[in-house]
Design a protein around this motif. Structure first.
Motif, mmCIF file in Angstrom:
data_model
loop_
_atom_site.group_PDB
_atom_site.id
_atom_site.type_symbol
_atom_site.label_atom_id
_atom_site.label_comp_id
_atom_site.label_asym_id
_atom_site.label_seq_id
_atom_site.Cartn_x
_atom_site.Cartn_y
_atom_site.Cartn_z
ATOM 1 N N VAL A 136 0.834 -1.201 0.000
ATOM 2 C CA VAL A 136 0.000 0.000 0.000
ATOM 3 C C VAL A 136 0.870 1.253 0.000
ATOM 4 O O VAL A 136 0.617 2.212 -0.737
ATOM 5 C CB VAL A 136 -0.973 -0.010 1.201
ATOM 6 C CG1 VAL A 136 -1.624 1.344 1.389
ATOM 7 C CG2 VAL A 136 -2.026 -1.078 1.019
ATOM 8 N N ILE A 137 1.924 1.254 0.799
ATOM 9 C CA ILE A 137 2.816 2.412 0.859
ATOM 10 C C ILE A 137 3.515 2.625 -0.484
ATOM 11 O O ILE A 137 3.652 3.755 -0.955
ATOM 12 C CB ILE A 137 3.830 2.250 2.010
ATOM 13 C CG1 ILE A 137 3.098 2.383 3.344
ATOM 14 C CG2 ILE A 137 4.949 3.283 1.913
ATOM 15 C CD1 ILE A 137 3.925 2.030 4.552
ATOM 16 N N VAL A 138 3.931 1.562 -1.131
ATOM 17 C CA VAL A 138 4.576 1.673 -2.440
ATOM 18 C C VAL A 138 3.598 2.225 -3.474
ATOM 19 O O VAL A 138 3.938 3.114 -4.267
ATOM 20 C CB VAL A 138 5.151 0.309 -2.885
ATOM 21 C CG1 VAL A 138 5.533 0.332 -4.356
ATOM 22 C CG2 VAL A 138 6.341 -0.073 -2.030
ATOM 23 N N ILE A 139 2.370 1.748 -3.463
ATOM 24 C CA ILE A 139 1.352 2.244 -4.406
ATOM 25 C C ILE A 139 1.080 3.724 -4.167
ATOM 26 O O ILE A 139 1.010 4.519 -5.116
ATOM 27 C CB ILE A 139 0.057 1.406 -4.314
ATOM 28 C CG1 ILE A 139 0.311 0.003 -4.878
ATOM 29 C CG2 ILE A 139 -1.078 2.092 -5.059
ATOM 30 C CD1 ILE A 139 -0.829 -0.968 -4.655
ATOM 31 N N LEU A 140 0.935 4.136 -2.916
ATOM 32 C CA LEU A 140 0.705 5.552 -2.608
ATOM 33 C C LEU A 140 1.907 6.407 -3.040
ATOM 34 O O LEU A 140 1.736 7.525 -3.540
ATOM 35 C CB LEU A 140 0.429 5.739 -1.113
ATOM 36 C CG LEU A 140 -0.922 5.225 -0.625
ATOM 37 C CD1 LEU A 140 -1.033 5.349 0.889
ATOM 38 C CD2 LEU A 140 -2.056 5.963 -1.297
ATOM 39 N N GLY A 141 3.106 5.892 -2.855
ATOM 40 C CA GLY A 141 4.299 6.607 -3.290
ATOM 41 C C GLY A 141 4.334 6.801 -4.794
ATOM 42 O O GLY A 141 4.689 7.873 -5.291
ATOM 43 N N LEU A 142 3.957 5.772 -5.539
ATOM 44 C CA LEU A 142 3.917 5.877 -6.999
ATOM 45 C C LEU A 142 2.859 6.876 -7.451
ATOM 46 O O LEU A 142 3.093 7.679 -8.363
ATOM 47 C CB LEU A 142 3.657 4.510 -7.625
ATOM 48 C CG LEU A 142 4.812 3.500 -7.551
ATOM 49 C CD1 LEU A 142 4.352 2.137 -8.049
ATOM 50 C CD2 LEU A 142 5.991 3.995 -8.357
ATOM 51 N N LEU A 143 1.702 6.831 -6.826
ATOM 52 C CA LEU A 143 0.648 7.792 -7.174
ATOM 53 C C LEU A 143 1.104 9.230 -6.891
ATOM 54 O O LEU A 143 0.867 10.139 -7.690
ATOM 55 C CB LEU A 143 -0.631 7.490 -6.409
ATOM 56 C CG LEU A 143 -1.424 6.269 -6.885
ATOM 57 C CD1 LEU A 143 -2.584 5.994 -5.934
ATOM 58 C CD2 LEU A 143 -1.931 6.497 -8.286
ATOM 59 N N ALA A 144 1.760 9.441 -5.756
ATOM 60 C CA ALA A 144 2.240 10.777 -5.414
ATOM 61 C C ALA A 144 3.301 11.241 -6.401
ATOM 62 O O ALA A 144 3.318 12.411 -6.805
ATOM 63 C CB ALA A 144 2.782 10.788 -3.990
ATOM 64 N N ALA A 145 4.178 10.338 -6.803
ATOM 65 C CA ALA A 145 5.241 10.709 -7.745
ATOM 66 C C ALA A 145 4.679 11.102 -9.104
ATOM 67 O O ALA A 145 5.212 11.969 -9.791
ATOM 68 C CB ALA A 145 6.230 9.560 -7.898
ATOM 69 N N VAL A 146 3.580 10.486 -9.503
ATOM 70 C CA VAL A 146 2.968 10.794 -10.794
ATOM 71 C C VAL A 146 2.067 12.022 -10.694
ATOM 72 O O VAL A 146 2.074 12.890 -11.567
ATOM 73 C CB VAL A 146 2.165 9.576 -11.309
ATOM 74 C CG1 VAL A 146 1.341 9.950 -12.514
ATOM 75 C CG2 VAL A 146 3.104 8.432 -11.634
ATOM 76 N N ALA A 147 1.283 12.137 -9.631
ATOM 77 C CA ALA A 147 0.280 13.198 -9.522
ATOM 78 C C ALA A 147 0.840 14.518 -9.012
ATOM 79 O O ALA A 147 0.373 15.583 -9.417
ATOM 80 C CB ALA A 147 -0.854 12.743 -8.606
#
Length: 191
Positions: A15-26
């Motif tokens: 979950v933390i990795v997914i949130l990190g990826l979303l933040a990096a893109v958005a």
């Protein structure tokens, strides 16, 4: 007693990795929203300005292409119950009495905006008044004639504002230009 169930360590890491990826893109997209808003603001005002220039020119035609002053340099027409001064030879707005398409000033450029737009944005020709206004108005001249430049103040470097008549600095900040000899309005997004 019942065994307590919760998230496993692996699930939390995923979950933390997914949130990190979303933040990096958005996140970069959200940071660019201010520039997009400034671009849209200039484009909207310029669009309204261009439409008003066209309507003033049309009213000049309807009124029979009135000439005024010496050699037809300036004429007054009534546009939306307001007196608008236009060049007597081409019918495009010039702002003030006595101005013509090759004899503009920053004050004449400001008067054009105030005369043809119903709710023109607060604008100034003075460097000292930029804090309470949205647009800084300058006149620039080059080999192709005079043009009015309307700079969005929020996009300018406040320590080195473009000077009137300084065509070399036309590419700073977001702006739109108006050429009274042709009626042409052009937008420049430089942020």
């Amino acid at each position: 007693m019942k065994a307590q169930k919760g998230f496993s360590f692996i699930e939390l890491v995923i979950v933390i990795v997914i949130l990190g990826l979303l933040a990096a893109v958005a996140l970069p997209r959200f940071l660019d929203v201010t520039n997009d808003a400034q671009d849209a603001s200039v484009e909207g005002v310029a669009g309204g300005f261009a439409s008003a220039v066209g309507m003033v020119r049309a009213e000049w035609e309807v009124e029979g292409r009135p000439k005024g002053g010496l050699n037809g340099a300036n004429a007054a027409i009534t546009f939306d119950n307001e007196t608008v001064y236009v060049d007597g030879d081409n019918g495009y707005p010039v702002g003030i009495a006595g101005a013509h398409d090759t004899g503009m000033s920053s004050d004449a450029c400001l008067a054009v905006m105030d005369a043809i737009m119903q709710s023109s944005p607060r604008s100034t020709t003075s460097d000292a008044d930029i804090g309470s206004n949205k647009y800084l108005v300058r006149m620039q001249s080059d080999g192709s004639g005079d043009r009015c430049v309307y700079y969005l103040i929020a996009t300018l470097n406040k320590s080195s504002l473009p000077a009137a008549g300084d065509y070399a600095n036309a590419g700073v900040g977001n702006s739109f230009t108006y050429q009274p000899s042709t009626g042409k309005v052009m937008v420049f997004n430089n942020n």
